[in-house]
Write an enzyme that holds these catalytic residues in place. Structure first.
Site, PDB file in Angstrom:
ATOM      1  N   ASP A   1     -10.403  -4.259  -4.637  1.00  0.00           N
ATOM      2  CA  ASP A   1      -9.657  -3.037  -4.003  1.00  0.00           C
ATOM      3  C   ASP A   1      -9.721  -1.899  -4.747  1.00  0.00           C
ATOM      4  O   ASP A   1      -9.479  -1.679  -5.862  1.00  0.00           O
ATOM      5  CB  ASP A   1      -8.068  -3.416  -3.992  1.00  0.00           C
TER       6      ASP A   1
ATOM      7  N   SER B   1       0.559  -1.231  -0.011  1.00  0.00           N
ATOM      8  CA  SER B   1       0.090   0.083  -0.031  1.00  0.00           C
ATOM      9  C   SER B   1       0.793   1.392  -0.046  1.00  0.00           C
ATOM     10  O   SER B   1       1.602   1.473  -0.853  1.00  0.00           O
ATOM     11  CB  SER B   1      -1.221  -0.194   1.119  1.00  0.00           C
TER      12      SER B   1
ATOM     13  N   HIS C   1      -8.176  -5.229  -0.102  1.00  0.00           N
ATOM     14  CA  HIS C   1      -6.868  -4.472   0.334  1.00  0.00           C
ATOM     15  C   HIS C   1      -6.855  -4.965   1.801  1.00  0.00           C
ATOM     16  O   HIS C   1      -7.590  -5.275   2.338  1.00  0.00           O
ATOM     17  CB  HIS C   1      -7.240  -2.855   0.174  1.00  0.00           C
TER      18      HIS C   1
END
Length: 321
Positions: free
Chosen positions: A264, A171, A294
Site C-alpha cells: 500500500d 483510509s 489498499h
C-alpha cells in the site's frame, strides 16, 4: 515505544490473487479515476465494492436514519447484530467510510459494516458525511464529530451501552475517525480502529509511495483526493485535523488499533502514525498484513486477507469495549 508497534515491518510478496486482480484491472485500460467526474467515480466505487466482496454475513436489523449535522441532516445506517433474544445493551461502533474524502458512501461500505456488526457483536452506526470537492475541509471532519456526539447521546435509544463506544474507519475515514475521537475526548469512547489510515499529504511521499504506486492506489488519485479535500486552502496543510504526522496531539486518544498493508502506498505513514500514537502513551495494537493492498477489505471475493483484517479488528473491539 509501545511494544505492540514493531520498528520494522514484515516483508512478503503480494497475495497472488490480488496480483492477478491488479493485472486484470490494468489490462482493461480504463481511464484513471481522477480523470472522471466525481459522480461517475462514486458509482464505479459502489459497483466495485458490490461486485468484489463476498456476500455479507447476516445481522439482526438494518435501518436508515439521520442525525443533525453542521449543515443539515446527516444520513446514517444502523446495523444491529442478532442477539439471540438477549436484552443486554450492546457496545456501539461509529464507522466512518473511506474513499479519499471524495467517493465513498453508505453503499460502498455496507458489506464492511455488516461484517463488523456480525463479528464484533456491536451495533454499528455508519455516517454519510459531506464529500469533497463540493464540500471541502473541514466539512467531513465536522460531520464526523457531529455523528460521534450523536452516538454518545443516543446510544441507549439504539439499544446500546453509552459507556462502551468505539470509532473506526478505513483510509480517509480512518483519519476522520481519529479526528472525531480527538475532538470529542469522551471517556466513553474506549477504542479507535484505523484501517490503512491517511496521515500525510502525497506531496511528502514516504518510500512506500514509490514502491507501491499503482497497486490499486496511485499517486495521481491521491493527489486528486487531497486537492479536492483541501479545496485550495493551503493553510490546511498545517491544520491539526489534517496534518496528523506533523502536529501530533495524540495523548487523549483511546486505545488504538492500526492496520497497515505491505503493498500500500500509505503503508509507511500508517506505521509512523502507530508509532507516534504509542509514543504519546496510548495503548496501540498495530497489525501489519504484508501481502495485502489498499482497499482489500472490499476485495473479499478475490482474496481472504480483507476479511482477516475485518475479523481481526472485530476481535480487538470485543476485547476493548
Amino acid at each position: 515505544m509501545n511494544a505492540a508497534v514493531k520498528p520494522m515491518l514484515e516483508v512478503a510478496d503480494i497475495d497472488p490473487a490480488l496480483a492477478g486482480f491488479l493485472a486484470q484491472a490494468a489490462a482493461m485500460g480504463n481511464p484513471p479515476i481522477e480523470s472522471l467526474p466525481p459522480t461517475i467515480a462514486r458509482q464505479i466505487y459502489r459497483d466495485m465494492a458490490n461486485n468484489l466482496g463476498l456476500p455479507a454475513p447476516a445481522v439482526g436489523t438494518v435501518k436508515d436514519a439521520s442525525c443533525p449535522g453542521p449543515a443539515g441532516a446527516l444520513p446514517l445506517r444502523i446495523y444491529t447484530p442478532e442477539t439471540n433474544g438477549a436484552n443486554t445493551p450492546l457496545p456501539v461502533l461509529l464507522f466512518i467510510h473511506g474513499g479519499g474524502f471524495v467517493i465513498g458512501d453508505l453503499e460502498t461500505h455496507d458489506k464492511v459494516c455488516r461484517t463488523l456488526c456480525h463479528h464484533a457483536g456491536m451495533i454499528v452506526v455508519a455516517v454519510d458525511y459531506r464529500l469533497a470537492p463540493e464540500h471541502p475541509f473541514p466539512a467531513a471532519s465536522d460531520d464526523a464529530e457531529a455523528a460521534l456526539r450523536w452516538v454518545l447521546t443516543h446510544a441507549a435509544a439504539l439499544g446500546g451501552d453509552a459507556s462502551r463506544i468505539a470509532v473506526a474507519g478505513d483510509s480517509a475515514g480512518a483519519q476522520l475517525a481519529l479526528v472525531a475521537a480527538r475532538r470529542v475526548r469522551a471517556a466513553n469512547v474506549r477504542a479507535l480502529g484505523l484501517i490503512y489510515p491517511v496521515a500525510q499529504h502525497p506531496d511528502e511521499p514516504s518510500p512506500s509511495y514509490a514502491e507501491n504506486d499503482g497497486k490499486f492506489l496511485t499517486t495521481g488519485v491521491m493527489q486528486w483526493f487531497m486537492d479536492s479535500y483541501l479545496g485550495g486552502q493551503t493553510e490546511v496543510l498545517k491544520h491539526p485535523d489534517y496534518a496528523l504526522l506533523k502536529l501530533g496531539g495524540f495523548e487523549t486518544l483511546p486505545a488504538t488499533w492500526v492496520a497497515t498493508m505491505g503493498h500500500d502506498p500509505l503503508r509507511d505513514e500508517g506505521h509512523v502514525l502507530a508509532q507516534r500514537i504509542a509514543n504519546a502513551g496510548v495503548a496501540v495494537d498495530h497489525q501489519h498484513y504484508p501481502s495485502a493492498i489498499h482497499a482489500c477489505i472490499h476485495f473479499t471475493a478475490v482474496s481472504p486477507v480483507g476479511l482477516t483484517v475485518m475479523t481481526d479488528l472485530a476481535r480487538w473491539l470485543r476485547a476493548q469495549v
